[in-house]
Design an enzyme around this catalytic site. Structure first.
Site, PDB file in Angstrom:
ATOM      1  N   TYR A  49      52.885  49.725  39.640  1.00 19.13           N
ATOM      2  CA  TYR A  49      53.685  50.744  40.314  1.00 19.13           C
ATOM      3  C   TYR A  49      54.168  50.286  41.686  1.00 19.13           C
ATOM      4  O   TYR A  49      55.089  50.871  42.244  1.00 19.13           O
ATOM      5  CB  TYR A  49      52.890  52.042  40.489  1.00 19.13           C
ATOM      6  CG  TYR A  49      52.451  52.730  39.225  1.00 19.13           C
ATOM      7  CD1 TYR A  49      52.879  52.307  37.969  1.00 19.13           C
ATOM      8  CD2 TYR A  49      51.590  53.817  39.286  1.00 19.13           C
ATOM      9  CE1 TYR A  49      52.459  52.950  36.817  1.00 19.13           C
ATOM     10  CE2 TYR A  49      51.165  54.473  38.139  1.00 19.13           C
ATOM     11  CZ  TYR A  49      51.592  54.027  36.903  1.00 19.13           C
ATOM     12  OH  TYR A  49      51.161  54.669  35.771  1.00 19.13           O
ATOM     13  N   LEU A 186      54.941  66.338  30.014  1.00 23.62           N
ATOM     14  CA  LEU A 186      56.155  67.134  30.201  1.00 23.62           C
ATOM     15  C   LEU A 186      57.383  66.372  29.722  1.00 23.62           C
ATOM     16  O   LEU A 186      58.289  66.956  29.125  1.00 23.62           O
ATOM     17  CB  LEU A 186      56.309  67.518  31.674  1.00 23.62           C
ATOM     18  CG  LEU A 186      55.194  68.389  32.247  1.00 23.62           C
ATOM     19  CD1 LEU A 186      55.453  68.668  33.720  1.00 23.62           C
ATOM     20  CD2 LEU A 186      55.059  69.688  31.471  1.00 23.62           C
ATOM     21  N   SER A 226      55.603  64.537  40.775  1.00 25.48           N
ATOM     22  CA  SER A 226      56.836  65.069  41.343  1.00 25.48           C
ATOM     23  C   SER A 226      56.907  64.649  42.796  1.00 25.48           C
ATOM     24  O   SER A 226      55.880  64.378  43.426  1.00 25.48           O
ATOM     25  CB  SER A 226      56.881  66.601  41.235  1.00 25.48           C
ATOM     26  OG  SER A 226      58.085  67.098  41.804  1.00 25.48           O
ATOM     27  N   ASN A 235      52.408  72.511  39.743  1.00 19.39           N
ATOM     28  CA  ASN A 235      51.592  71.732  38.801  1.00 19.39           C
ATOM     29  C   ASN A 235      50.108  71.876  39.097  1.00 19.39           C
ATOM     30  O   ASN A 235      49.277  71.886  38.185  1.00 19.39           O
ATOM     31  CB  ASN A 235      51.991  70.261  38.850  1.00 19.39           C
ATOM     32  CG  ASN A 235      53.388  70.006  38.305  1.00 19.39           C
ATOM     33  OD1 ASN A 235      53.930  70.823  37.560  1.00 19.39           O
ATOM     34  ND2 ASN A 235      53.980  68.887  38.677  1.00 19.39           N
TER      35      ASN A 235
END
Length: 255
Positions: A49, A186, A226, A235
């Site tokens: 990442y 999601l 997010s 969330n």
């Protein structure tokens, strides 16, 4: 109160974690700071990442004790031959003496499966990591590691959503004592499905919250991501309501 699930060996992991995939630089730092302010105590990152430094800095700047935050990072399979060096790099980037969970991000080549797992167990023995696990592994691959070393992964992080719900696969993990951590729940769900929207309307929550809560009803760890404060908060709010058994069954049947 943060909801947790037990891991082998006596430790626990918060059921709701904050995912950081695709969050980079300033966005990664600010999103993690926001998540920690809202109440998240579980952060998920990975070497690939390229945001470990920002996450480590956000934790340091949060004024929370290190012990209060569960941090996961992941080993790239291409680093299997230099796993210890990769872990040391992650610890430097995160500015911490240990991580709570280190995962092999996806299976290595078969010849390296066991030796790489042994590297994780060695790091655990040296207390550089608290728990060792895997990601995107099959039950057969988990069995291979367990049979070779006598120690099973604490967690398998795999894609999970209503459309991918597999009770038999979930039971395979439960029988082995391996916690399932679901990702892309999601992303892989039709949030406009009438079953989901009807439940959301009745409960006064969003369809996304319904799907995340459904994971928790199955004791599956979730990692929503997010960069928007309102979504980060929403969330995390999935611990504030419950689904009925009938709701859970209806979502299960979306498969």
């Amino acid at each position: 109160m943060t909801q947790t699930v037990n891991l082998p060996g006596g430790s626990t992991i918060p059921l709701v974690g904050f995912g950081t995939w695709q969050l980079r630089s300033k966005a990664a730092y600010e999103s993690v700071r926001t998540a920690l302010e809202i109440g998240y105590r579980h952060l998920d990152t990975a070497t690939i990442y390229r945001n470990e430094e920002e996450i480590g800095r956000a934790v340091k700047d949060s004024d929370l004790d290190r012990e209060q935050v569960f941090i996961t990072t992941k080993l790239r399979p291409q680093d299997a031959g230099k796993a210890r060096r990769a872990l040391e790099s992650s610890l430097r980037e995160l500015d911490t003496d240990y991580v709570d969970l280190w995962l092999i991000h996806w299976p290595t080549g078969r010849d390296e499966l066991v030796s790489t797992w042994e590297e994780l167990l060695a790091a655990k023995d040296e207390r550089l990591i608290r728990n060792a696990g895997v990601s995107n592994y099959s039950p057969a691959e988990i069995d291979l590691l367990t049979e070779a070393t006598g120690q099973q992964p604490a967690i398998n992080q795999i894609p999970w959503s209503p459309a991918q719900h597999d009770p038999a696969l979930l039971e395979e993990h439960r029988r082995r004592g391996v916690v399932v951590e679901g990702y892309s729940g999601l992303k892989n769900t039709d949030l406009n499905d009438p079953v989901i929207t009807e439940i959301a309307l009745r409960l006064g929550v969003t369809p996304a919250q319904v799907v995340l809560r459904w994971h928790l009803e199955h004791d599956i760890v979730i990692l929503p991501r997010s960069s928007r404060r309102e979504n980060i908060a929403a969330n995390f709010g999935v611990t504030n309501f419950d689904l009925t058994p009938e709701d859970v069954a209806a979502i299960d049947n979306l498969t």
